[in-house]
Design a protein around this motif. Structure first.
Motif, short mmCIF file in Angstrom:
data_model
loop_
_atom_site.label_atom_id
_atom_site.label_comp_id
_atom_site.label_asym_id
_atom_site.label_seq_id
_atom_site.Cartn_x
_atom_site.Cartn_y
_atom_site.Cartn_z
N LYS A 71 0.83 -1.21 0.00
CA LYS A 71 0.00 0.00 0.00
C LYS A 71 0.87 1.26 0.00
CE LYS A 71 -3.96 -2.05 2.40
NZ LYS A 71 -4.79 -2.04 3.64
N LEU A 72 2.01 1.20 0.69
CA LEU A 72 2.89 2.37 0.78
C LEU A 72 3.60 2.65 -0.54
CD1 LEU A 72 4.44 1.82 4.33
CD2 LEU A 72 2.72 3.52 3.65
N ILE A 73 3.76 1.63 -1.37
CA ILE A 73 4.42 1.83 -2.67
C ILE A 73 3.64 2.85 -3.49
CG2 ILE A 73 4.99 0.74 -4.88
CD1 ILE A 73 5.66 -1.80 -3.32
N GLY A 74 2.33 2.69 -3.53
CA GLY A 74 1.49 3.61 -4.29
C GLY A 74 1.60 5.04 -3.78
N ALA A 75 1.65 5.16 -2.46
CA ALA A 75 1.76 6.50 -1.87
C ALA A 75 3.10 7.13 -2.22
CB ALA A 75 1.59 6.40 -0.35
N ALA A 76 4.18 6.33 -2.14
CA ALA A 76 5.52 6.86 -2.46
C ALA A 76 5.60 7.28 -3.91
CB ALA A 76 6.57 5.81 -2.14
N MET A 77 5.02 6.47 -4.80
CA MET A 77 5.07 6.82 -6.23
C MET A 77 4.22 8.06 -6.50
SD MET A 77 5.04 3.05 -8.04
CE MET A 77 5.33 3.75 -9.66
N GLY A 78 3.13 8.24 -5.73
CA GLY A 78 2.31 9.43 -5.89
C GLY A 78 3.07 10.69 -5.52
N LYS A 79 3.99 10.54 -4.58
CA LYS A 79 4.81 11.67 -4.17
C LYS A 79 6.08 11.78 -5.01
CE LYS A 79 3.37 11.35 0.68
NZ LYS A 79 3.84 11.08 2.07
N LYS A 80 6.21 10.85 -5.99
CA LYS A 80 7.37 10.77 -6.87
C LYS A 80 8.66 10.52 -6.09
CE LYS A 80 5.31 13.70 -10.42
NZ LYS A 80 4.90 12.51 -11.19
N ASP A 81 8.49 9.82 -4.95
CA ASP A 81 9.66 9.44 -4.14
C ASP A 81 10.07 8.04 -4.59
OD1 ASP A 81 11.57 8.85 -2.29
OD2 ASP A 81 10.37 9.39 -0.52
N MET A 82 10.85 7.99 -5.71
CA MET A 82 11.19 6.71 -6.31
C MET A 82 12.17 5.92 -5.45
SD MET A 82 9.09 7.00 -8.61
CE MET A 82 9.39 5.37 -9.28
N VAL A 83 12.96 6.60 -4.68
CA VAL A 83 13.90 5.90 -3.79
C VAL A 83 13.12 5.07 -2.77
CG1 VAL A 83 15.69 6.19 -2.05
CG2 VAL A 83 15.72 7.60 -4.12
N GLU A 84 12.14 5.73 -2.16
CA GLU A 84 11.31 5.04 -1.16
C GLU A 84 10.49 3.93 -1.83
OE1 GLU A 84 9.49 4.13 2.58
OE2 GLU A 84 11.41 4.93 1.88
N ALA A 85 9.98 4.21 -3.03
CA ALA A 85 9.19 3.21 -3.75
C ALA A 85 10.03 1.97 -4.05
CB ALA A 85 8.62 3.80 -5.03
N ASP A 86 11.28 2.19 -4.50
CA ASP A 86 12.15 1.05 -4.80
C ASP A 86 12.49 0.27 -3.54
OD1 ASP A 86 12.13 1.70 -7.45
OD2 ASP A 86 14.05 2.77 -7.44
N ARG A 87 12.69 1.01 -2.43
CA ARG A 87 13.00 0.31 -1.17
C ARG A 87 11.82 -0.57 -0.73
NH1 ARG A 87 11.98 0.24 3.92
NH2 ARG A 87 10.44 1.92 3.78
N LEU A 88 10.62 -0.03 -0.88
CA LEU A 88 9.43 -0.78 -0.50
C LEU A 88 9.21 -2.00 -1.41
CD1 LEU A 88 7.02 2.20 0.27
CD2 LEU A 88 7.89 0.53 1.93
N LYS A 89 9.51 -1.82 -2.71
CA LYS A 89 9.40 -2.94 -3.64
C LYS A 89 10.37 -4.06 -3.27
CE LYS A 89 7.79 -0.31 -7.65
NZ LYS A 89 8.12 0.17 -9.03
N ALA A 90 11.57 -3.69 -2.89
CA ALA A 90 12.57 -4.69 -2.47
C ALA A 90 12.11 -5.39 -1.19
CB ALA A 90 13.92 -4.01 -2.25
N GLU A 91 11.50 -4.58 -0.31
CA GLU A 91 10.99 -5.17 0.94
C GLU A 91 9.87 -6.17 0.65
OE1 GLU A 91 8.69 -3.77 5.03
OE2 GLU A 91 9.83 -2.29 3.89
#
Length: 430
Positions: free
Chosen positions: A59-79
């Protein structure tokens, strides 16, 4: 099958129960069961926690991508990917340990009822009652000798076509066997309220497992080329009619009572050297089976009733018998309590088993997931299952041959069977 929660809550009761039924190291057995149970629950908790974390991270991946925080999105994807691996690993452990636990529980005998006597073998059985007077007089011929002398029992022909432990019955003896089966079925249906049933003679693994024949007794069964099993008794197919069912209480307020006359097939793998001659222990035989499905509170009374229904056949045929309450060491694998009926055999000068009536409690129902729901209740309960012989046709035929033998070698037909024999009074040489 046993309730793991009951073992978890009161392990000492199962140690005592299995020890009394011949388990050498019941303490170690219960310890192994509890260890596997703990490992299973730990794996389940680990998997559930990882699944919850994965869902939250997704769920947090979508929020991170909405904020264009790709670093956080990639970290969450790895998690999420790492958690998928954790979930798969937990599921693998759960499957492996769960199978170990189920197999271990499935291999254990039922726990005996409180009023079952202690004892390691048949010497610990308790005689409850006797009926009738054993035949007196000169030496009695064995049923095999009687049948062969009459020319109505042919073991040699059976051996040529099928091997040992088979027989060919002819003429009046074959008719007497058929009459016995019909007589027993009529008594159990018209006088005792059992529903006549014609079940399959071939069953699948689930039915054989549910009635505790698998995996322990696989060597005693015959298997077909397509993986089905020939029934060792109609107990298997009759009891399996409720396999996987959730019954309304209305269907079991009065016990479900079924009876069937079927051929039965047993490999007799563990009977080497016993009753090798005659009809006592055959690979193929006929039996009238009695099966009851009840609520837990009704099974004890139903057990007494079922045993009395089997006794009624022996009384109508005027065959002396006795009732035994089996001890813990002599009961069958799935039984909670068992009464054996033993008929008098003059040639052996002793009583031999002709019926075994057992209350299995919820042991089989747990294995086959057979439940009922009480009126007005949400929770479900396991039914109780009972089974018994009403009676074994071949052994009853043996008893009639020996108890009703005449000086001239013929066999007098019991009065109760004459209507089924067209009025014939004696079975004689053809």
């Amino acid at each position: 099958m046993h309730d793991i929660r009951a073992i978890r809550d009161n392990p000492a009761a199962f140690v005592a129960g299995w020890s009394s039924r011949g388990v050498d190291d019941a303490d170690g057995l219960v310890a192994d069961i509890l260890r596997l149970d703990k490992e299973l629950r730990t794996a389940q908790t680990t998997g559930q926690d990882a699944l919850a974390k994965r869902n939250a991270a997704s769920k947090l991946i979508g929020a991170a991508m909405g904020k264009k925080d790709m670093v956080e999105a990639d970290r969450l994807k790895a998690e999420v990917e790492a958690l998928k691996g954790d979930i798969a690993a937990a599921e693998a452990v759960e499957a492996d340990v769960g199978k170990q636990l189920r197999d271990l529980l499935a291999a254990q005998k039922n726990i005996a009822a409180d009023d079952v006597p202690e004892g390691e073998d048949e010497s610990g059985n308790v005689e409850v009652s006797r009926w009738g007077t054993p035949r007196e007089g000169g030496p009695a011929k064995d049923h095999a000798d009687l049948g062969e002398a009459l020319g109505l029992l042919d073991f040699e022909a059976a051996a040529r076509m099928s091997g040992a432990r088979f027989a060919v019955l002819k003429g009046g003896l074959a008719r007497l066997e058929r009459a016995l089966g019909q007589f027993m079925l009529d008594v159990q249906t018209t006088e005792h309220g059992y529903q006549e049933t014609s079940p399959p003679l071939l069953v699948n693994d689930a039915a054989a497992y549910g009635t505790d024949k698998l995996p322990k007794f696989a060597d005693d069964l015959f298997r077909t080329t397509d993986g089905r099993w020939l029934i060792p008794t109609a107990e298997v197919s009759l009891t399996a009619t409720v396999m996987g069912q959730l019954l309304p209480e209305t269907e079991v307020k009065t016990p479900i009572r079924m009876t069937a006359l079927t051929a039965c097939f047993r490999a007799e793998a563990g009977s080497a050297g016993r009753d090798t001659r005659g009809l006592i222990r055959q690979h193929q035989f006929y039996k009238v089976e009695l099966v009851s499905i009840t609520r837990p509170e009704d099974s004890e009374a139903e057990h007494e009733r079922m045993t009395a229904c089997a006794e009624a056949i022996l009384q109508k045929l005027e065959l002396p018998y006795r009732r035994l309450l089996l001890c813990k060491g002599d009961m069958g694998f799935g039984a909670r309590k068992t009464f054996d009926l033993e008929v008098w055999l003059p040639s052996q000068g002793t009583y031999r088993e002709i019926s075994s009536c057992s209350n299995c409690g919820d042991f089989q129902a747990r294995r086959m997931d057979a439940r009922f729901k009480r009126d007005g209740e949400k929770k479900t309960e396991f039914v109780h299952t009972l089974n018994g012989s009403g009676l074994a046709v071949g052994r009853t035929l043996v008893a009639i041959m020996e108890n009703y033998q005449q000086d001239d070698g013929s066999i007098r037909v019991p009065d109760a069977l004459r209507p089924y024999m067209g009025g014939v009074e004696f079975v004689s040489a053809q």
